[in-house]
Design a protein around this motif. Structure first.
Motif, PDB file in Angstrom:
ATOM      1  N   PHE A  40      10.602 -11.484   0.229  1.00 32.07           N
ATOM      2  CA  PHE A  40      10.899 -11.356   1.564  1.00 32.07           C
ATOM      3  C   PHE A  40      10.278  -9.958   2.032  1.00 32.07           C
ATOM      4  CE2 PHE A  40      14.216  -7.819   1.450  1.00 32.07           C
ATOM      5  CZ  PHE A  40      14.614  -7.972   0.197  1.00 32.07           C
ATOM      6  N   SER A  41       9.663 -10.056   3.261  1.00 32.12           N
ATOM      7  CA  SER A  41       8.451  -8.867   3.564  1.00 32.12           C
ATOM      8  C   SER A  41       8.922  -8.106   5.009  1.00 32.12           C
ATOM      9  CB  SER A  41       7.239  -9.619   3.890  1.00 32.12           C
ATOM     10  OG  SER A  41       6.717 -10.211   2.635  1.00 32.12           O
ATOM     11  N   LEU A  42       8.539  -6.934   4.932  1.00 32.02           N
ATOM     12  CA  LEU A  42       8.619  -5.879   6.088  1.00 32.02           C
ATOM     13  C   LEU A  42       7.267  -5.863   6.649  1.00 32.02           C
ATOM     14  CD1 LEU A  42       9.980  -3.840   7.524  1.00 32.02           C
ATOM     15  CD2 LEU A  42       9.448  -2.343   5.725  1.00 32.02           C
ATOM     16  N   GLN A  43       7.232  -5.711   8.234  1.00 34.81           N
ATOM     17  CA  GLN A  43       6.044  -5.232   8.858  1.00 34.81           C
ATOM     18  C   GLN A  43       6.591  -4.287   9.768  1.00 34.81           C
ATOM     19  OE1 GLN A  43       3.524  -8.641  10.208  1.00 34.81           O
ATOM     20  NE2 GLN A  43       2.347  -8.098   8.602  1.00 34.81           N
ATOM     21  N   PRO A  92       0.922  -1.155  -0.074  1.00 35.70           N
ATOM     22  CA  PRO A  92      -0.032  -0.010   0.154  1.00 35.70           C
ATOM     23  C   PRO A  92       0.864   1.221   0.030  1.00 35.70           C
ATOM     24  CG  PRO A  92      -0.757  -1.680   1.784  1.00 35.70           C
ATOM     25  CD  PRO A  92       0.742  -2.186   1.129  1.00 35.70           C
ATOM     26  N   GLY A  93       0.445   2.246  -0.852  1.00 33.44           N
ATOM     27  CA  GLY A  93       1.023   3.599  -0.928  1.00 33.44           C
ATOM     28  C   GLY A  93       0.634   4.397   0.332  1.00 33.44           C
ATOM     29  N   LEU A  94      -0.435   4.093   1.049  1.00 30.29           N
ATOM     30  CA  LEU A  94      -0.828   5.055   2.093  1.00 30.29           C
ATOM     31  C   LEU A  94      -1.328   4.082   3.163  1.00 30.29           C
ATOM     32  CD1 LEU A  94      -2.042   7.849   2.957  1.00 30.29           C
ATOM     33  CD2 LEU A  94      -4.186   7.033   2.133  1.00 30.29           C
ATOM     34  N   VAL A  95      -0.746   4.602   4.482  1.00 29.67           N
ATOM     35  CA  VAL A  95      -0.852   3.750   5.353  1.00 29.67           C
ATOM     36  C   VAL A  95      -1.512   4.692   6.613  1.00 29.67           C
ATOM     37  CG1 VAL A  95      -0.069   2.290   7.559  1.00 29.67           C
ATOM     38  CG2 VAL A  95       0.733   2.099   5.226  1.00 29.67           C
ATOM     39  N   ILE A  96      -2.424   4.350   7.548  1.00 30.36           N
ATOM     40  CA  ILE A  96      -3.178   5.161   8.608  1.00 30.36           C
ATOM     41  C   ILE A  96      -2.043   5.327   9.655  1.00 30.36           C
ATOM     42  CG2 ILE A  96      -5.228   5.745   9.940  1.00 30.36           C
ATOM     43  CD1 ILE A  96      -5.274   6.200   6.902  1.00 30.36           C
ATOM     44  N   ALA A  97      -1.955   6.245  10.287  1.00 30.89           N
ATOM     45  CA  ALA A  97      -0.988   6.202  11.650  1.00 30.89           C
ATOM     46  C   ALA A  97      -1.663   5.531  12.631  1.00 30.89           C
ATOM     47  CB  ALA A  97      -0.969   7.804  12.236  1.00 30.89           C
ATOM     48  N   SER A  98      -0.711   4.864  13.582  1.00 34.39           N
ATOM     49  CA  SER A  98      -0.901   3.548  14.361  1.00 34.39           C
ATOM     50  C   SER A  98      -1.003   2.342  13.770  1.00 34.39           C
ATOM     51  CB  SER A  98      -2.067   4.015  15.526  1.00 34.39           C
ATOM     52  OG  SER A  98      -2.991   3.752  14.894  1.00 34.39           O
ATOM     53  N   GLN A  99      -1.162   2.216  12.614  1.00 35.37           N
ATOM     54  CA  GLN A  99      -1.501   0.995  11.901  1.00 35.37           C
ATOM     55  C   GLN A  99      -0.177   0.313  11.590  1.00 35.37           C
ATOM     56  OE1 GLN A  99      -4.626   1.014   8.969  1.00 35.37           O
ATOM     57  NE2 GLN A  99      -6.232   1.597  10.725  1.00 35.37           N
ATOM     58  N   THR A 100      -0.159  -0.917  10.832  1.00 35.74           N
ATOM     59  CA  THR A 100       1.085  -1.653  10.489  1.00 35.74           C
ATOM     60  C   THR A 100       1.337  -1.359   9.047  1.00 35.74           C
ATOM     61  OG1 THR A 100       0.907  -3.231  12.149  1.00 35.74           O
ATOM     62  CG2 THR A 100       2.084  -3.791  10.277  1.00 35.74           C
ATOM     63  N   LEU A 101       2.479  -0.848   8.727  1.00 32.35           N
ATOM     64  CA  LEU A 101       2.851  -0.717   7.262  1.00 32.35           C
ATOM     65  C   LEU A 101       3.543  -2.283   6.720  1.00 32.35           C
ATOM     66  CD1 LEU A 101       5.377   1.923   6.029  1.00 32.35           C
ATOM     67  CD2 LEU A 101       5.748  -0.516   5.582  1.00 32.35           C
ATOM     68  N   SER A 102       2.977  -2.880   5.668  1.00 29.19           N
ATOM     69  CA  SER A 102       3.495  -4.067   5.258  1.00 29.19           C
ATOM     70  C   SER A 102       3.863  -4.014   3.892  1.00 29.19           C
ATOM     71  CB  SER A 102       2.325  -5.069   5.293  1.00 29.19           C
ATOM     72  OG  SER A 102       1.829  -5.344   6.715  1.00 29.19           O
ATOM     73  N   LEU A 103       5.060  -4.145   3.389  1.00 32.93           N
ATOM     74  CA  LEU A 103       5.744  -4.343   2.126  1.00 32.93           C
ATOM     75  C   LEU A 103       6.243  -5.866   1.874  1.00 32.93           C
ATOM     76  CD1 LEU A 103       7.395  -0.568   2.413  1.00 32.93           C
ATOM     77  CD2 LEU A 103       5.481  -1.251   1.033  1.00 32.93           C
ATOM     78  N   THR A 104       6.274  -6.211   0.579  1.00 31.41           N
ATOM     79  CA  THR A 104       6.731  -7.336  -0.120  1.00 31.41           C
ATOM     80  C   THR A 104       7.751  -6.915  -1.047  1.00 31.41           C
ATOM     81  OG1 THR A 104       5.212  -8.533   0.491  1.00 31.41           O
ATOM     82  CG2 THR A 104       6.526  -9.338  -1.055  1.00 31.41           C
ATOM     83  N   CYS A 105       8.932  -7.539  -1.169  1.00 31.55           N
ATOM     84  CA  CYS A 105      10.025  -7.437  -2.108  1.00 31.55           C
ATOM     85  C   CYS A 105       9.996  -8.739  -2.824  1.00 31.55           C
ATOM     86  CB  CYS A 105      11.298  -7.201  -1.466  1.00 31.55           C
ATOM     87  SG  CYS A 105      12.718  -6.915  -2.818  1.00 31.55           S
ATOM     88  N   THR A 106       9.588  -8.736  -4.103  1.00 32.18           N
ATOM     89  CA  THR A 106       9.843  -9.878  -5.009  1.00 32.18           C
ATOM     90  C   THR A 106      11.004 -10.066  -5.745  1.00 32.18           C
ATOM     91  OG1 THR A 106       7.326  -9.986  -5.180  1.00 32.18           O
ATOM     92  CG2 THR A 106       8.601 -11.096  -6.780  1.00 32.18           C
TER      93      THR A 106
END
Length: 122
Positions: free
Chosen positions: A79-82, A8-22
């Protein structure tokens, strides 16, 4: 090897940012590579967030360790980032990148994704 970030390009504050690298053109389990997440806030320098090694071992920036989790999906070669409890200060371009380990030196990263903009909205 090619790396491509997604999420996602937009995350709400206090929530979790999740990204994946392929990753394509090479395996994330190949000796002795280290696969990192790095970010660059607007107008600031690069900041290393954490990494997962070919063995599956994980390493985190001390300043972000309490909120960061890295994982991988070897069949998908991803691999992923949270990053939990994000704040607007987490707004940045997020990159995935590869190096051979050792002291973090951005010049030693031989492969980078194109980067993905993440905005944290309050």
């Amino acid at each position: 090897v090619q790396l491509q970030e997604s999420g996602p390009g937009l995350v709400i504050a206090s929530q979790t940012l999740s990204l994946t690298c392929t990753v394509s053109g090479g395996s994330i389990t190949t000796n002795y590579y280290r696969w990192s997440w790095i970010r660059q806030p607007p107008g600031k320098g690069l900041e290393w967030i954490g990494a997962i090694r070919y063995s599956g071992s994980t390493y985190y920036s001390p300043s972000l360790k309490s909120r960061t989790s890295l994982s991988r999906d070897t069949p998908k070669n991803q691999f992923s980032l949270q990053l939990s409890s994000v704040t607007p200060e987490g707004t940045a371009v997020y990159y995935c990148a590869r190096d051979l380990g050792g002291t973090i030196a951005y010049g030693d990263f031989t492969s980078w994704g194109q980067g993905t903009q993440v905005t944290v909205s309050s």
